[in-house]
Design a protein around this motif. Structure first.
Motif, short mmCIF file in Angstrom:
data_model
loop_
_atom_site.label_atom_id
_atom_site.label_comp_id
_atom_site.label_asym_id
_atom_site.label_seq_id
_atom_site.Cartn_x
_atom_site.Cartn_y
_atom_site.Cartn_z
N LEU A 108 -18.75 22.37 -65.43
CA LEU A 108 -19.38 21.18 -66.00
C LEU A 108 -18.36 20.35 -66.79
O LEU A 108 -18.33 19.13 -66.68
N LEU A 109 -17.51 21.01 -67.58
CA LEU A 109 -16.55 20.29 -68.41
C LEU A 109 -15.26 19.94 -67.69
O LEU A 109 -14.53 19.06 -68.14
N ALA A 110 -14.97 20.60 -66.60
CA ALA A 110 -13.73 20.33 -65.88
C ALA A 110 -13.86 19.17 -64.90
O ALA A 110 -12.89 18.45 -64.66
N GLU A 111 -15.03 19.01 -64.33
CA GLU A 111 -15.18 17.97 -63.31
C GLU A 111 -15.22 16.58 -63.93
O GLU A 111 -15.65 16.43 -65.07
N PRO A 112 -14.77 15.57 -63.19
CA PRO A 112 -14.86 14.20 -63.71
C PRO A 112 -16.33 13.80 -63.89
O PRO A 112 -17.18 14.18 -63.11
N ASP A 119 -12.23 9.77 -71.36
CA ASP A 119 -12.43 11.19 -71.64
C ASP A 119 -12.70 11.36 -73.13
O ASP A 119 -11.82 11.11 -73.94
N PRO A 120 -13.91 11.79 -73.50
CA PRO A 120 -14.22 11.93 -74.92
C PRO A 120 -13.38 12.99 -75.61
O PRO A 120 -13.23 12.96 -76.83
N GLY A 121 -12.80 13.91 -74.87
CA GLY A 121 -11.96 14.93 -75.47
C GLY A 121 -10.62 14.40 -75.94
O GLY A 121 -9.98 14.98 -76.81
N ALA A 122 -10.18 13.29 -75.38
CA ALA A 122 -8.87 12.76 -75.74
C ALA A 122 -8.86 12.12 -77.12
O ALA A 122 -7.84 12.16 -77.80
N ASP A 123 -9.97 11.54 -77.56
CA ASP A 123 -9.98 10.86 -78.86
C ASP A 123 -9.69 11.79 -80.04
O ASP A 123 -8.84 11.48 -80.86
N PRO A 124 -10.38 12.94 -80.14
CA PRO A 124 -10.07 13.80 -81.28
C PRO A 124 -8.64 14.36 -81.23
O PRO A 124 -8.00 14.51 -82.27
N VAL A 125 -8.15 14.63 -80.04
CA VAL A 125 -6.78 15.12 -79.92
C VAL A 125 -5.80 14.01 -80.31
O VAL A 125 -4.81 14.25 -81.01
N TRP A 147 -6.10 20.92 -70.27
CA TRP A 147 -7.23 21.75 -70.70
C TRP A 147 -8.30 21.79 -69.61
O TRP A 147 -8.80 22.85 -69.24
N ARG A 148 -8.65 20.63 -69.09
CA ARG A 148 -9.66 20.56 -68.03
C ARG A 148 -9.17 21.25 -66.76
O ARG A 148 -9.94 21.89 -66.05
N ALA A 149 -7.87 21.14 -66.46
CA ALA A 149 -7.31 21.82 -65.29
C ALA A 149 -7.40 23.33 -65.44
O ALA A 149 -7.70 24.05 -64.48
#
Length: 187
Positions: A108-112, A119-125, A147-149
């Motif tokens: 679920l989290l790896a697929e586009p 990508d909402p994960g990129a903002d906090p990073v 991370w997703r890979a």
């Protein structure tokens, strides 16, 4: 704060809970509207009534699961913040990986996301990497992609520990922390 929490036994709640299981196991493309309705014990009309479409249901589920993993990643980053941005980012990525793979949410989290480009994960990073010479935004996008890979590898049969070790092997050579102190490589 979440706008809505699924209430077990309600049609909307049953659909959301079934969708989490189905999308986590098969991904967006692997699940049909009829599969979702059958898994929830409702009609397809109920799905359309409550969520508008399969994509609408996916968006609700994906946003909720992403919020859960991002909360954990942000907590891990805060716990390692004093060690510099490289340590904070590394902790966030590993804690997020552990949670997603442990909860069965890797696919679920790896697929586009079919309805979103950013990508909402990129903002906090990127926030953790603010002030890094060379552009924290670009580096954040690359790290979250890695991370997703790593999550995706687990969906294709790679043992979670092997994918985690690959993620942990990333070396971050960050020249300057936000406080102006050299952060050095973190392994």
């Amino acid at each position: 704060m979440r706008e809505w929490v699924p209430v077990p036994g309600s049609t909307r709640g049953d659909l959301a809970l079934a969708a989490v299981r189905e999308f986590a196991a098969l991904g967006y493309a692997g699940v049909a509207v009829t599969d979702l309705a059958t898994a929830a014990g409702v009609t397809t009309g109920a799905l359309y009534h409550h969520f508008g479409s399969k994509k609408g249901l996916y968006r609700v589920v994906r946003d909720d699961v992403e919020r859960r993993v991002l909360d954990r990643m942000e907590g891990a980053a805060q716990a390692r913040a004093e060690d510099g941005p490289a340590a904070a980012v590394r902790a966030a990525l590993l804690v997020g990986f552990d949670w997603a793979s442990g909860q069965g949410m890797a696919r679920l989290l790896a697929e586009p996301h079919p309805g979103r480009r950013a990508d909402p994960g990129a903002d906090p990073v990127a926030e953790l990497l603010a002030g890094i010479s060379g552009g924290g935004v670009a580096l954040a996008a690359v790290l979250v992609s890695a991370w997703r890979a790593a999550l995706w590898l687990t969906t294709e049969g790679t043992p979670a520990n092997d994918a985690r070790q690959a993620l942990a092997a990333l070396r971050l050579d960050l020249p300057v922390s936000p406080g102006g102190q050299p952060s050095g490589p973190v392994r």
